[in-house]
Design a protein around this motif. Structure first.
Motif, PDB file in Angstrom:
ATOM      1  N   LEU A 287       0.816  -1.217   0.000  1.00 36.04           N
ATOM      2  CA  LEU A 287       0.000   0.000   0.000  1.00 36.04           C
ATOM      3  C   LEU A 287       0.850   1.267   0.000  1.00 36.04           C
ATOM      4  O   LEU A 287       0.355   2.355  -0.280  1.00 36.04           O
ATOM      5  N   ARG A 288       2.136   1.140   0.326  1.00 41.97           N
ATOM      6  CA  ARG A 288       3.003   2.313   0.326  1.00 41.97           C
ATOM      7  C   ARG A 288       3.722   2.472  -0.997  1.00 41.97           C
ATOM      8  O   ARG A 288       4.440   3.448  -1.196  1.00 41.97           O
ATOM      9  N   ALA A 289       3.572   1.485  -1.872  1.00 37.28           N
ATOM     10  CA  ALA A 289       4.252   1.564  -3.164  1.00 37.28           C
ATOM     11  C   ALA A 289       3.474   2.499  -4.083  1.00 37.28           C
ATOM     12  O   ALA A 289       2.274   2.341  -4.254  1.00 37.28           O
ATOM     13  N   SER A 290       4.166   3.487  -4.659  1.00 41.38           N
ATOM     14  CA  SER A 290       3.503   4.399  -5.581  1.00 41.38           C
ATOM     15  C   SER A 290       3.303   3.684  -6.913  1.00 41.38           C
ATOM     16  O   SER A 290       4.005   2.731  -7.225  1.00 41.38           O
ATOM     17  N   PRO A 291       2.315   4.144  -7.717  1.00 42.90           N
ATOM     18  CA  PRO A 291       2.146   3.550  -9.052  1.00 42.90           C
ATOM     19  C   PRO A 291       3.455   3.572  -9.836  1.00 42.90           C
ATOM     20  O   PRO A 291       3.766   2.635 -10.560  1.00 42.90           O
ATOM     21  N   LEU A 294       5.636   0.717  -8.671  1.00 42.41           N
ATOM     22  CA  LEU A 294       5.111  -0.531  -9.234  1.00 42.41           C
ATOM     23  C   LEU A 294       5.551  -0.666 -10.692  1.00 42.41           C
ATOM     24  O   LEU A 294       5.978  -1.718 -11.147  1.00 42.41           O
ATOM     25  N   TRP A 295       5.417   0.432 -11.433  1.00 42.79           N
ATOM     26  CA  TRP A 295       5.799   0.448 -12.847  1.00 42.79           C
ATOM     27  C   TRP A 295       7.271   0.065 -12.992  1.00 42.79           C
ATOM     28  O   TRP A 295       7.630  -0.779 -13.794  1.00 42.79           O
TER      29      TRP A 295
END
Lengths: 467, 467
Positions: A287-291, A294-295
């Protein structure tokens, strides 16, 4: 005060009686203290902390007493705890770090850069700071980086009564870690680890009994640079509460405790699972990973797989005439390569997991390949039958039905072979086999599977004989 | 006697100095005893035990002393240990079970059928057998089935000195489990759990201090029927060495120890990983699984996925005319659906792992979908570019290049949506989201991805306008 009890049913949806926002709005130490009492689930706490503004977070670090801050940092997930440490005034952070359990303190400091970590260590009492700096010097993946250095060691030549007195004397100096209370270690004159006895056995024994007689001498231990995961699994396998860590001369350096071992097992497995799914490990809670993060973690493998998959286009183009002659061949392409990929994914995930938990080792290569090709043969027969039926349902000619059945069987055997051999070859090359993902095997099977399909079609279908 | 030390380097390839075969050929208790000293790695031991004939195995159970057998069963993997128990004469098995740690004994007996287990329990002292039967009654997935029932509990109103005397008195009756030595629990008059103190703190405190003053009163505990995995994660999160298990009235029933928690986390993760790879969990160590068992665990999902994938054939057939008109469209099919499947697999594995470790809960649905669609948009843009370049490399017309780029982007976004929504919907329906495997998502994307591809082609390519 009531005990906090967690029942089997999830408590999702029920709003807490007091939110951290509200407590900070009240703005007294008592309000924050009450919030800590009311909200005791670490995940819920981290959630609410994540919603704070920077000003609120700084205010929080001022309102918490040091023991409260220690308690909070102890249970928060790593990233939330590190953020909290980063935002607190250095003097405050130093006081808290000085009181945290040693392994936890080192774990948090390790996440900071050298300057940040030194700014905090400068405010920690010198002897304690020295212990922490010592831990930070070990490589992050080594068991030594995760050990508790404050162990209870006594001379192996003393009696139980003398040993308890030694422990009592040490205890004034030792940290009040409940984690290190389980075992007392016996060391020889030259400082070598000689044996281990549970603290309880020591206390309950007759005072005059020699420690050497109470001890178990077959101590399972690891050297400092042992991989953390290997050490954790060793602890679990031997059902220990603490695993001693020694240097090359068998001197006791510290212990890995069972709760840390469980943590290590969990973390390493998450990383493996992420790799298996075809991306790089996130290293932060989801949940702390920004889009964008993730990309970044995903795009590299997607592009690699895309390039690897590109030659399916060349294969298709090379067999353009065959596709033109028998267009029905195209209908089965997704089904054939999909099934090949599924077969391979099943095998690698099972096999890689088995290798991670050390059930499968290099010398088992032969057994693994024979086993997988045997299982693969059964699978091939069953799926060939299913493929034949499916082809019949689509109303194609008999030779195409035969082609589909044979191709399915051949692709499944081929997929079984590469899915079982590649992880073992990587292990042989000392590359972590967990890098082999399901998508990677599927991609390898896609192109080669098409080749197998078109070759079998050319052999089976009279229309393609001349092409 | 030297301590046994495990170094970081794997010892693969070096043959042990004494094999179990050799020890049994010598046929004296001393030879077997020496073998236990020489070969102390549990995996190596299990390996050699697996190679024994039944006659040799029975001979072994006769040659081992009870303490040696206890030590061996304690460290062997579950299945090897159960086999050993099954093959031993009942009187012998009973003596060993009576001396095993309680939770381990229950774990082994649970694997036997009722008749086998009762035959052994009949040879175990009555009070001990009653405790074990009590544990066997709890559901296998509940924390109570895995707890150690012999906890040390004292009155909360006594002093430290009196408490130690109580422990001393109890200890004659209690099992010599080193696992239960870490904590002493304080209970009120009505039997309710009131607090916890480490054994070490209790011993080192002033004798006159009240236990109630030494205790931590905010005890994290679970009820008996709590899921074992949830309890294990709670223990890890709170960094405990033992987690108390209570009944609905808050009476102490036992503790889950940290080493068992690590074991539970490891096992549950293996099951999840196997499901993620698209097969049913094996439930036995990989090397002990027969090819037929592997087939049985895999074929169901392969057939389900095969049937689900079948409609890709119908889609292809429905667009037969389009494929005939622009045969170049077929070249890109494996690449497009492969990339869609890879994108989806990346997302589900990361997400399902995050849900298992409880970072992601139902109320986070909105955040998850927004996050995945944002990340998916970045991915879609990058891959559309890659797809355009690839199409250009294959020398197709410009409109086909555009079709490929647009289709890749659309398929990636579609895959991101279903890969992020399906696990959350399953969780909402109280189905374990770990059943969603990479192959399942890939299969869903294959057919729907083809539809998207052909629709976009019809909109973009003038040749297909009339079809």
């Amino acid at each position: 005060m009531p005990t906090s009890r967690f029942s089997g049913a999830p408590s999702a949806g029920t709003a807490p009686a007091l939110s951290l926002h509200q407590a900070l709005a009240i703005g007294t130490p008592k309000a924050v203290s009450l919030w800590l009492d009311v909200v005791d689930d670490p995940i819920e706490r981290a959630d609410q902390l994540g919603d704070l503004t920077e000003a609120e977070a700084v205010r929080l670090t001022e309102l918490l007493t040091v023991p409260e801050a220690v308690d909070l940092l102890d249970t928060l997930d790593l990233h939330t705890a590190v953020d909290a440490l980063r935002i607190a005034p250095p003097a405050r952070a130093g006081a808290v770090v000085a009181h945290l359990e040693t392994d936890r303190a080192a774990e948090l400091l390790r996440e900071l850069d050298a300057a940040e970590s030194e700014r905090i260590l400068g405010r920690v009492p010198a002897d304690r700071a020295a212990v922490l700096r010592g831990l930070l010097r070990w490589p992050e993946d080594s068991v030594a980086a995760h050990m508790v250095p404050d162990v209870i060691a006594v001379d192996d030549s003393v009696t139980a009564g003398e040993a308890i007195q030694q422990v009592r004397d040490h205890s004034a100096k030792l940290r009040q870690d409940s984690h290190i209370g389980a075992y007392v270690f016996a060391v020889a004159d030259d400082g070598r680890l000689r044996g281990v006895v549970s603290f309880r056995e020591l206390v309950l024994a007759d005072e005059g009994t020699l420690v050497d007689d109470l001890c178990t001498h077959e101590v399972v231990s690891v050297t400092a640079l042992t991989d953390q995961e290997e050490a954790a699994r060793l602890l679990v396998r031997h059902r220990l509460l603490a695993l001693p860590v020694v240097d090359d001369a068998d001197h006791l350096l510290g212990v890995l405790t069972a709760d840390d071992a469980a943590d290590i097992v969990g973390e390493e497995t998450t990383e493996d699972a992420e790799r298996q799914g075809g991306s790089q490990p996130l290293d932060v809670p989801y949940l702390r990973a920004s889009p964008f993060l993730l990309w970044r973690k995903r795009i590299v493998w997607l592009l690699v797989l895309f390039v690897a998959e590109m030659y399916t286009g060349n294969v298709m183009k090379a067999f353009e005439d065959e596709l033109d002659a028998v267009v029905a061949l195209a209908f089965f392409i997704p089904l054939l390569i999909g099934t090949g990929g599924n077969t391979g994914t099943q095998i690698t995930t099972t096999l890689i997991r088995a290798m991670a938990t050390e059930n499968v080792r290099m010398r088992d290569v032969g057994r693994v390949v024979v086993k997988e090709l045997s299982a693969g043969s059964f699978v091939a027969i069953a799926m060939a039958g299913a493929g034949f039926v499916r082809a019949w349902m689509l109303g194609v000619e008999v030779q195409v039905m035969v082609t589909i059945a044979l191709s399915l069987a051949a692709i499944i055997l081929w997929s079984s072979l590469i899915a079982s051999v590649i992880p073992l070859v990587l292990k042989k090359l000392r590359v972590d086999p967990a890098v082999v993902s399901g998508p990677m095997i599927a991609t390898l099977v896609d192109g080669t599977g098409l080749l197998i399909y078109f070759w079998i079609a050319k052999l089976t279908l009279p229309e393609l004989a001349g092409l």
